[in-house]
Scaffold this motif. Structure first.
Motif, PDB file in Angstrom:
ATOM      1  N   LYS A   3       0.851  -1.182   0.000  1.00 52.58           N
ATOM      2  CA  LYS A   3       0.000   0.000   0.000  1.00 52.58           C
ATOM      3  C   LYS A   3       0.885   1.229   0.000  1.00 52.58           C
ATOM      4  O   LYS A   3       1.705   1.419   0.904  1.00 52.58           O
ATOM      5  CB  LYS A   3      -0.902  -0.032   1.244  1.00 52.58           C
ATOM      6  CG  LYS A   3      -1.697   1.220   1.485  1.00 52.58           C
ATOM      7  CD  LYS A   3      -2.997   1.190   0.729  1.00 52.58           C
ATOM      8  CE  LYS A   3      -3.892   2.344   1.168  1.00 52.58           C
ATOM      9  NZ  LYS A   3      -4.041   3.356   0.198  1.00 52.58           N
ATOM     10  N   GLN A   5       1.658   5.405  -0.019  1.00 55.82           N
ATOM     11  CA  GLN A   5       1.129   6.519   0.745  1.00 55.82           C
ATOM     12  C   GLN A   5       1.640   7.840   0.190  1.00 55.82           C
ATOM     13  O   GLN A   5       2.615   7.890  -0.565  1.00 55.82           O
ATOM     14  CB  GLN A   5       1.480   6.383   2.228  1.00 55.82           C
ATOM     15  CG  GLN A   5       2.937   6.190   2.524  1.00 55.82           C
ATOM     16  CD  GLN A   5       3.204   6.079   4.019  1.00 55.82           C
ATOM     17  OE1 GLN A   5       4.029   6.827   4.511  1.00 55.82           O
ATOM     18  NE2 GLN A   5       2.563   5.180   4.729  1.00 55.82           N
ATOM     19  N   ALA A   7       3.196  11.325   1.337  1.00 53.96           N
ATOM     20  CA  ALA A   7       3.885  11.994   2.441  1.00 53.96           C
ATOM     21  C   ALA A   7       4.229  13.415   2.009  1.00 53.96           C
ATOM     22  O   ALA A   7       4.578  13.658   0.846  1.00 53.96           O
ATOM     23  CB  ALA A   7       5.153  11.237   2.823  1.00 53.96           C
ATOM     24  N   ASP A 131      -2.729   2.761  -6.094  1.00 51.26           N
ATOM     25  CA  ASP A 131      -2.764   2.475  -4.658  1.00 51.26           C
ATOM     26  C   ASP A 131      -1.429   1.988  -4.113  1.00 51.26           C
ATOM     27  O   ASP A 131      -1.170   2.097  -2.924  1.00 51.26           O
ATOM     28  CB  ASP A 131      -3.846   1.438  -4.347  1.00 51.26           C
ATOM     29  CG  ASP A 131      -5.243   2.006  -4.505  1.00 51.26           C
ATOM     30  OD1 ASP A 131      -5.397   3.246  -4.471  1.00 51.26           O
ATOM     31  OD2 ASP A 131      -6.185   1.210  -4.666  1.00 51.26           O
ATOM     32  N   ASP A 134       4.030   5.212  -3.768  1.00 50.87           N
ATOM     33  CA  ASP A 134       4.308   6.260  -2.775  1.00 50.87           C
ATOM     34  C   ASP A 134       4.532   7.568  -3.515  1.00 50.87           C
ATOM     35  O   ASP A 134       5.120   7.581  -4.600  1.00 50.87           O
ATOM     36  CB  ASP A 134       5.580   5.939  -1.985  1.00 50.87           C
ATOM     37  CG  ASP A 134       5.418   4.775  -1.039  1.00 50.87           C
ATOM     38  OD1 ASP A 134       4.334   4.618  -0.463  1.00 50.87           O
ATOM     39  OD2 ASP A 134       6.395   4.026  -0.874  1.00 50.87           O
ATOM     40  N   LYS A 149      -5.412  14.934   1.568  1.00 50.50           N
ATOM     41  CA  LYS A 149      -5.049  13.761   0.763  1.00 50.50           C
ATOM     42  C   LYS A 149      -3.867  12.991   1.348  1.00 50.50           C
ATOM     43  O   LYS A 149      -3.648  11.832   1.012  1.00 50.50           O
ATOM     44  CB  LYS A 149      -4.676  14.175  -0.668  1.00 50.50           C
ATOM     45  CG  LYS A 149      -5.819  14.641  -1.498  1.00 50.50           C
ATOM     46  CD  LYS A 149      -6.582  13.462  -2.012  1.00 50.50           C
ATOM     47  CE  LYS A 149      -7.635  13.930  -2.994  1.00 50.50           C
ATOM     48  NZ  LYS A 149      -8.515  12.858  -3.379  1.00 50.50           N
ATOM     49  N   ASP A 151      -1.211  11.001   3.766  1.00 47.82           N
ATOM     50  CA  ASP A 151      -1.188  10.008   4.836  1.00 47.82           C
ATOM     51  C   ASP A 151      -0.270  10.458   5.966  1.00 47.82           C
ATOM     52  O   ASP A 151      -0.509  10.154   7.126  1.00 47.82           O
ATOM     53  CB  ASP A 151      -0.688   8.660   4.288  1.00 47.82           C
ATOM     54  CG  ASP A 151      -1.625   8.108   3.226  1.00 47.82           C
ATOM     55  OD1 ASP A 151      -2.767   7.767   3.566  1.00 47.82           O
ATOM     56  OD2 ASP A 151      -1.204   8.033   2.053  1.00 47.82           O
ATOM     57  N   CYS A 152       0.811  11.166   5.607  1.00 47.31           N
ATOM     58  CA  CYS A 152       1.800  11.630   6.580  1.00 47.31           C
ATOM     59  C   CYS A 152       2.174  13.067   6.235  1.00 47.31           C
ATOM     60  O   CYS A 152       2.414  13.382   5.073  1.00 47.31           O
ATOM     61  CB  CYS A 152       3.077  10.796   6.522  1.00 47.31           C
ATOM     62  SG  CYS A 152       2.836   9.031   6.604  1.00 47.31           S
TER      63      CYS A 152
END
Length: 166
Positions: A3, A5, A7, A131, A134, A149, A151-152
């Motif tokens: 998955k 992400q 950042a 998906d 990164d 939007k 994730d981090c």
């Protein structure tokens, strides 16, 4: 399946690109393919020379040409706008082809802040991410829509800055 992400590294402090590079090198250790696209006047030739040794697994692209002048005339602004648009279109092509596992967009947040790109354009591009990919975005200012939007999110803030730290 892994998955991916999104950042974000942003803020007035130095080190956003360096942190992103560290993440990219760590991704190489996980056998991931990395592409970094630099926006907004990045001309650290020593950094680029080092990264070129990591090709073809870590590729770096920059579209803005070197300018000695700091006078921002309308002509220069149009040139920069065109160069940023080329970099942005290239990033969308990378997303379409899926030719990397990590896409780093260094300085793209500054492009929004300076009016070269819109938040809506960048959000649309983020929606095209697979998906498993990164993405890392850097810049000085973070918009609310892009923050939603992510994730981090890491804000880089100088606590003490001097000439040695620049």
């Amino acid at each position: 399946m892994r998955k991916g992400q999104i950042a974000i590294y942003y803020g007035a402090g130095k080190g956003k690109t360096s942190v992103s590079l560290g993440r990219g090198i760590r991704a190489l250790g996980d056998d991931l393919r990395v592409v970094m696209i630099q926006f907004m006047d990045y001309h650290n030739h020593k950094e680029i020379a080092f990264l070129e040794k990591l090709e073809p697994d870590f590729r770096i692209f920059h579209f803005e040409k070197y300018r000695e002048q700091t006078n921002m005339t309308e002509e220069v602004r149009k040139e920069i706008s065109s160069e940023i648009r080329n970099a942005f279109n290239f990033a969308k092509k990378i997303l379409d082809t899926g030719e990397c596992d990590m896409l780093m967009l260094d300085g793209i947040l500054e492009c929004i802040e300076e009016g070269y790109l819109t938040e809506a354009e960048v959000l649309e591009m983020l929606d095209k991410r697979s998906d498993s990919m990164d993405m890392i975005l850097t810049g000085n200012h973070l918009t609310d829509g892009i923050a939603q939007k992510a994730d981090c999110i890491y804000q880089i803030v100088p606590e003490k800055a001097g000439n040695v730290c620049s």
